[in-house]
Design a protein around this motif. Sequence first.
Motif, PDB file in Angstrom:
ATOM      1  N   GLY A   1      55.467  71.716  33.240  1.00 59.86           N
ATOM      2  CA  GLY A   1      54.449  72.101  32.271  1.00 59.86           C
ATOM      3  C   GLY A   1      54.785  71.742  30.839  1.00 59.86           C
ATOM      4  N   SER A   2      55.799  70.904  30.613  1.00 62.91           N
ATOM      5  CA  SER A   2      56.168  70.510  29.264  1.00 62.91           C
ATOM      6  C   SER A   2      55.501  69.174  28.904  1.00 62.91           C
ATOM      7  N   THR A   3      55.592  68.797  27.643  1.00 63.35           N
ATOM      8  CA  THR A   3      55.077  67.492  27.209  1.00 63.35           C
ATOM      9  C   THR A   3      55.926  66.385  27.825  1.00 63.35           C
ATOM     10  N   VAL A   4      55.264  65.388  28.362  1.00 63.65           N
ATOM     11  CA  VAL A   4      55.949  64.275  29.023  1.00 63.65           C
ATOM     12  C   VAL A   4      55.851  63.030  28.145  1.00 63.65           C
ATOM     13  N   TYR A   5      56.996  62.388  27.940  1.00 59.98           N
ATOM     14  CA  TYR A   5      57.063  61.175  27.128  1.00 59.98           C
ATOM     15  C   TYR A   5      57.387  59.991  28.042  1.00 59.98           C
ATOM     16  N   PRO A   6      56.388  59.182  28.435  1.00 60.73           N
ATOM     17  CA  PRO A   6      56.654  58.038  29.313  1.00 60.73           C
ATOM     18  C   PRO A   6      57.339  56.900  28.548  1.00 60.73           C
ATOM     19  N   VAL A   7      58.270  56.254  29.229  1.00 57.34           N
ATOM     20  CA  VAL A   7      58.984  55.114  28.650  1.00 57.34           C
ATOM     21  C   VAL A   7      59.018  53.999  29.692  1.00 57.34           C
ATOM     22  N   ALA A   8      58.734  52.780  29.262  1.00 59.13           N
ATOM     23  CA  ALA A   8      58.771  51.616  30.150  1.00 59.13           C
ATOM     24  C   ALA A   8      59.924  50.697  29.744  1.00 59.13           C
ATOM     25  N   ILE A   9      60.753  50.334  30.719  1.00 58.55           N
ATOM     26  CA  ILE A   9      61.894  49.447  30.473  1.00 58.55           C
ATOM     27  C   ILE A   9      61.675  48.155  31.256  1.00 58.55           C
ATOM     28  N   LYS A  10      61.724  47.035  30.576  1.00 60.89           N
ATOM     29  CA  LYS A  10      61.540  45.737  31.225  1.00 60.89           C
ATOM     30  C   LYS A  10      62.714  44.828  30.893  1.00 60.89           C
ATOM     31  N   TYR A  11      63.444  44.385  31.932  1.00 57.25           N
ATOM     32  CA  TYR A  11      64.593  43.492  31.754  1.00 57.25           C
ATOM     33  C   TYR A  11      64.166  42.030  31.920  1.00 57.25           C
ATOM     34  N   ASP A  12      64.866  41.151  31.216  1.00 54.30           N
ATOM     35  CA  ASP A  12      64.661  39.710  31.353  1.00 54.30           C
ATOM     36  C   ASP A  12      65.765  39.160  32.253  1.00 54.30           C
ATOM     37  N   PRO A  13      65.470  38.804  33.512  1.00 56.48           N
ATOM     38  CA  PRO A  13      66.522  38.392  34.454  1.00 56.48           C
ATOM     39  C   PRO A  13      67.092  36.996  34.195  1.00 56.48           C
ATOM     40  N   ARG A  14      66.546  36.278  33.214  1.00 59.83           N
ATOM     41  CA  ARG A  14      67.031  34.915  32.976  1.00 59.83           C
ATOM     42  C   ARG A  14      68.466  34.889  32.467  1.00 59.83           C
ATOM     43  N   PHE A  15      68.913  35.956  31.803  1.00 61.63           N
ATOM     44  CA  PHE A  15      70.264  35.979  31.247  1.00 61.63           C
ATOM     45  C   PHE A  15      71.219  36.843  32.079  1.00 61.63           C
ATOM     46  N   GLY A  16      70.669  37.686  32.926  1.00 58.13           N
ATOM     47  CA  GLY A  16      71.473  38.547  33.779  1.00 58.13           C
ATOM     48  C   GLY A  16      70.581  39.586  34.431  1.00 58.13           C
ATOM     49  N   ASP A  17      70.646  39.686  35.749  1.00 57.23           N
ATOM     50  CA  ASP A  17      69.783  40.604  36.479  1.00 57.23           C
ATOM     51  C   ASP A  17      70.409  41.993  36.485  1.00 57.23           C
TER      52      ASP A  17
END
Length: 295
Positions: free
Chosen positions: A231-247
Amino acid sequence: MSDIFYFCRQGVESIMDDEVTKRFSAEELESWNLLTRSNYNFQHISLRLTVLWGLGVVIRYGFLLPLRVTLAFTGVGLLVVLTSIIGFLPNGRMKNFLSEQVHLMCYRICVRALTAIITYHDSENKPKNGGICVANHTSPIDVIILASDGCYAMVGQIHGGLMGVIQKSMVKACPHIWFERSEVKDRHLVAKRLSDHVEDKTKLPILIFPEGTCINNTSVMMFKKGSFEIGSTVYPVAIKYDPRFGDAFWNSSQFGMVNYLLRMMSSWAIVCSVWYLPPMTREVRNVIQSSILRG
């Protein structure tokens, strides 16, 4: 029998190649990034690429890896020592301030150990005290990627060994939430401790990965509902990695933690973007996952 075997083969291939199964294997690259792990047939491409790969091995393992391992031990060592010292201080603003500064410093050193290049977007939506931060989960390093830009209260199971020492020292300086193995399956107990934490607006936001497992960063799995029942405020976060330099994806069925970290530290770099999405309340929690997908 040939017809039977044909349809059996097609069925097995469909099961092995379905959309869900693909999310638990490393993402395929369109071009080779000079890492053996992304192309085991590199020696058959051309002599020039083989020479470039050899030079890359010397640079990554001869120079970058020792430097990164040194930084990692420095960051973890400082975290254990300094948080243990801060734990002796009386509770108050000074202790909270020092704890946040120490955590930020040590996490940023650990980020440097991965040569992580991080771009943060929409920082005005960063999680605030008394809230819950939910993010997609690709790797154990998701924690330090987020914690290098702000402090969070961690949630997890108590471990032994080095991880246990780190957990005990961290909880002395900051109210992290650690559970015994027998407590993890008690949903009511977990929800009660999380609720007690978010009700205190002076405590740091809780960091949770509702997918419950690591996904290869090409999509988002369905979230477990436990995090949204508080029941608290939810803060969504999206993380996107670039696999070209390291997966950054961790396939726990193939690699142990130490092996995985060595692979990360021997990559070229870890490049990622972090989007802080608008905070949401319980009435509109159903659109949180779609917001992360759009991010």
